[in-house]
Design an enzyme around this catalytic site. Sequence first.
Site, mmCIF file in Angstrom:
data_model
loop_
_atom_site.group_PDB
_atom_site.id
_atom_site.type_symbol
_atom_site.label_atom_id
_atom_site.label_comp_id
_atom_site.label_asym_id
_atom_site.label_seq_id
_atom_site.Cartn_x
_atom_site.Cartn_y
_atom_site.Cartn_z
ATOM 1 N N HIS A 108 -2.590 -11.822 -0.782
ATOM 2 C CA HIS A 108 -1.933 -10.733 -1.543
ATOM 3 C C HIS A 108 -3.002 -9.817 -2.164
ATOM 4 O O HIS A 108 -2.983 -9.541 -3.364
ATOM 5 C CB HIS A 108 -1.020 -11.320 -2.633
ATOM 6 C CG HIS A 108 0.109 -10.392 -2.999
ATOM 7 N ND1 HIS A 108 1.402 -10.803 -3.162
ATOM 8 C CD2 HIS A 108 0.123 -9.052 -3.237
ATOM 9 C CE1 HIS A 108 2.170 -9.781 -3.485
ATOM 10 N NE2 HIS A 108 1.409 -8.692 -3.531
ATOM 11 N N ARG A 131 6.507 -8.132 1.339
ATOM 12 C CA ARG A 131 6.771 -9.351 0.576
ATOM 13 C C ARG A 131 6.959 -10.492 1.567
ATOM 14 O O ARG A 131 7.516 -10.308 2.650
ATOM 15 C CB ARG A 131 8.032 -9.199 -0.286
ATOM 16 C CG ARG A 131 7.836 -8.388 -1.551
ATOM 17 C CD ARG A 131 6.961 -9.123 -2.594
ATOM 18 N NE ARG A 131 6.735 -8.347 -3.793
ATOM 19 C CZ ARG A 131 5.689 -7.552 -4.017
ATOM 20 N NH1 ARG A 131 4.753 -7.409 -3.094
ATOM 21 N NH2 ARG A 131 5.558 -6.905 -5.160
ATOM 22 N N GLU A 153 4.094 -18.121 -1.449
ATOM 23 C CA GLU A 153 2.724 -17.861 -1.896
ATOM 24 C C GLU A 153 2.468 -18.251 -3.352
ATOM 25 O O GLU A 153 1.328 -18.507 -3.743
ATOM 26 C CB GLU A 153 2.367 -16.382 -1.704
ATOM 27 C CG GLU A 153 3.098 -15.435 -2.647
ATOM 28 C CD GLU A 153 2.726 -13.965 -2.404
ATOM 29 O OE1 GLU A 153 2.695 -13.557 -1.233
ATOM 30 O OE2 GLU A 153 2.469 -13.256 -3.387
HETATM 31 P P1 NAI Z 1 8.794 2.573 -1.920
HETATM 32 O O1 NAI Z 1 9.859 2.245 -2.905
HETATM 33 O O2 NAI Z 1 8.064 3.864 -2.030
HETATM 34 O O3 NAI Z 1 9.380 2.472 -0.431
HETATM 35 C C1 NAI Z 1 10.208 1.447 0.032
HETATM 36 C C2 NAI Z 1 11.031 2.019 1.159
HETATM 37 O O4 NAI Z 1 11.751 0.960 1.772
HETATM 38 C C3 NAI Z 1 12.056 3.072 0.695
HETATM 39 O O5 NAI Z 1 11.935 4.245 1.465
HETATM 40 C C4 NAI Z 1 13.388 2.374 0.922
HETATM 41 O O6 NAI Z 1 14.434 3.281 1.266
HETATM 42 C C5 NAI Z 1 13.027 1.465 2.097
HETATM 43 N N1 NAI Z 1 14.002 0.395 2.309
HETATM 44 C C6 NAI Z 1 14.838 -0.195 1.429
HETATM 45 N N2 NAI Z 1 15.614 -1.093 2.061
HETATM 46 C C7 NAI Z 1 15.256 -1.063 3.367
HETATM 47 C C8 NAI Z 1 15.694 -1.742 4.517
HETATM 48 N N3 NAI Z 1 16.691 -2.643 4.470
HETATM 49 N N4 NAI Z 1 15.112 -1.457 5.718
HETATM 50 C C9 NAI Z 1 14.125 -0.544 5.792
HETATM 51 N N5 NAI Z 1 13.657 0.142 4.723
HETATM 52 C C10 NAI Z 1 14.206 -0.124 3.529
HETATM 53 O O7 NAI Z 1 7.772 1.338 -1.982
HETATM 54 P P2 NAI Z 1 6.251 1.306 -1.561
HETATM 55 O O8 NAI Z 1 5.405 1.711 -2.722
HETATM 56 O O9 NAI Z 1 6.068 1.984 -0.268
HETATM 57 O O10 NAI Z 1 6.047 -0.278 -1.383
HETATM 58 C C11 NAI Z 1 6.719 -0.995 -0.358
HETATM 59 C C12 NAI Z 1 6.630 -2.487 -0.646
HETATM 60 O O11 NAI Z 1 5.261 -2.902 -0.549
HETATM 61 C C13 NAI Z 1 7.026 -2.875 -2.094
HETATM 62 O O12 NAI Z 1 8.413 -3.101 -2.190
HETATM 63 C C14 NAI Z 1 6.246 -4.128 -2.338
HETATM 64 O O13 NAI Z 1 7.057 -5.243 -2.042
HETATM 65 C C15 NAI Z 1 5.090 -4.051 -1.346
HETATM 66 N N6 NAI Z 1 3.784 -3.963 -2.003
HETATM 67 C C16 NAI Z 1 2.824 -4.878 -1.664
HETATM 68 C C17 NAI Z 1 1.578 -4.835 -2.245
HETATM 69 C C18 NAI Z 1 0.492 -5.784 -1.842
HETATM 70 O O14 NAI Z 1 -0.550 -5.856 -2.537
HETATM 71 N N7 NAI Z 1 0.634 -6.510 -0.752
HETATM 72 C C19 NAI Z 1 1.268 -3.850 -3.291
HETATM 73 C C20 NAI Z 1 2.325 -2.879 -3.523
HETATM 74 C C21 NAI Z 1 3.540 -2.978 -2.914
#
Ligand code: NAI
Length: 351
Positions: free
Chosen positions: A300, A239, A268
């Site tokens: 994005h 993000r 954005e």
């Molecule tokens: P997920 O929920 O599977 O993994 C997120 C991880 O971040 C979890 O393991 C969590 O414990 C960890 N986390 C939480 N707080 C943290 C911190 N302070 N420091 C380090 N790690 C921390 O989510 P997923 O599916 O892997 O997606 C990650 C992010 O990618 C989403 O939150 C979303 O913002 C972004 N995203 C972007 C997309 C794009 O098109 N650019 C599309 C899909 C997701």
Amino acid sequence: MKHLPSILMYDTKPYDREFFESVNQRYGFTIKYLSDRLTDDNAILAKGYDAVCLFVNDYVTPKVAEVFASAGVKLIALRCAGYNNIDLPSVYGKIHVVRVPAYSPHAVAEHTVALLLALNRKVHRAYWRTREFNFSLTGLMGFDLHGKTAGIIGTGQIGRLVAQILGDGFGMRILLHDPYPAGEWAASHRFSYVPLETLYRESDVISLHCPLTPQTIHLINDESLSLMKKGVFIVNTGRGKLIDTKALIQALKRGHIGAAGLDVYEEETEYFFEDHSDTHIQDDVLARLLTFPNVLVTSHQAFFTREALTNIAETTLKNIDDFFSGRSLENEICYQCDMASCRKKETGRCF
Ligand code: NAI
């Protein structure tokens, strides 16, 4: 006869409509597609609809939450994974919120690596050169990723795939940081969890895959940038607000940052997903960012694959069907999900 819910879908593009129409043939819901993003002013259009369907830049402010609740909206169905755009406390107890937690972690992971490879081997610059019949290599030198260190912040679905591509695929040493470490998985790949400071100090490449939360806003700032190695590559497909863009620009100007690959940007909402090529960009920070030859911005688009759009439509419509059929909501979220007060484990719904 079963009541088929009506859905107002904000912020849609022709490709959204194509994929949703195709999957909706199985459900037969009434879907009204709007091109406009959700705002405080057009929230009232949801009056008479059972559910609204929103995307990443549709913000549910306390005002919007109030309008939706009084308009009779019962469900907010996010067609994305992140939910930082929803003021969860404002909707709690009134409107349920569901999301699509994983539509294609591969899509995002692969785009992350695409940004890294393009920046390292200067593909974005080579493309323009050869089109002008300029076949010189000066300024295009990269480095072998093999043997270098990659730091992955956030090891959920996407972060783990990126770690595997870079570690198992390219032979990079992998450092990880996550408040909830996946120890067994990391050990099986010989990856190591380390404190953030170690990750900053030792990584040649840093990739952000944590959600945007109050703890992670501007995680990459003056202080963290100063700890990083000179020449570090930063990739952000998480993000925009994970990075303090002004601090990044200063570090780029100093030559401290080797490259930045950004699929997301903190402001954005005004620009991404739309064609602004005929207008004057008012955002000086974005404009400055785009002047650096070692910065690659994509709009994005990391999620944007056929497979992901199919999964998004399927999971979103299933979430809606589950809700209106009275079933458990496996993809529901609320601001109390980490607390005992969330009733999801007992009843299948957060409240
Ligand atoms: P997920 O929920 O599977 O993994 C997120 C991880 O971040 C979890 O393991 C969590 O414990 C960890 N986390 C939480 N707080 C943290 C911190 N302070 N420091 C380090 N790690 C921390 O989510 P997923 O599916 O892997 O997606 C990650 C992010 O990618 C989403 O939150 C979303 O913002 C972004 N995203 C972007 C997309 C794009 O098109 N650019 C599309 C899909 C997701």
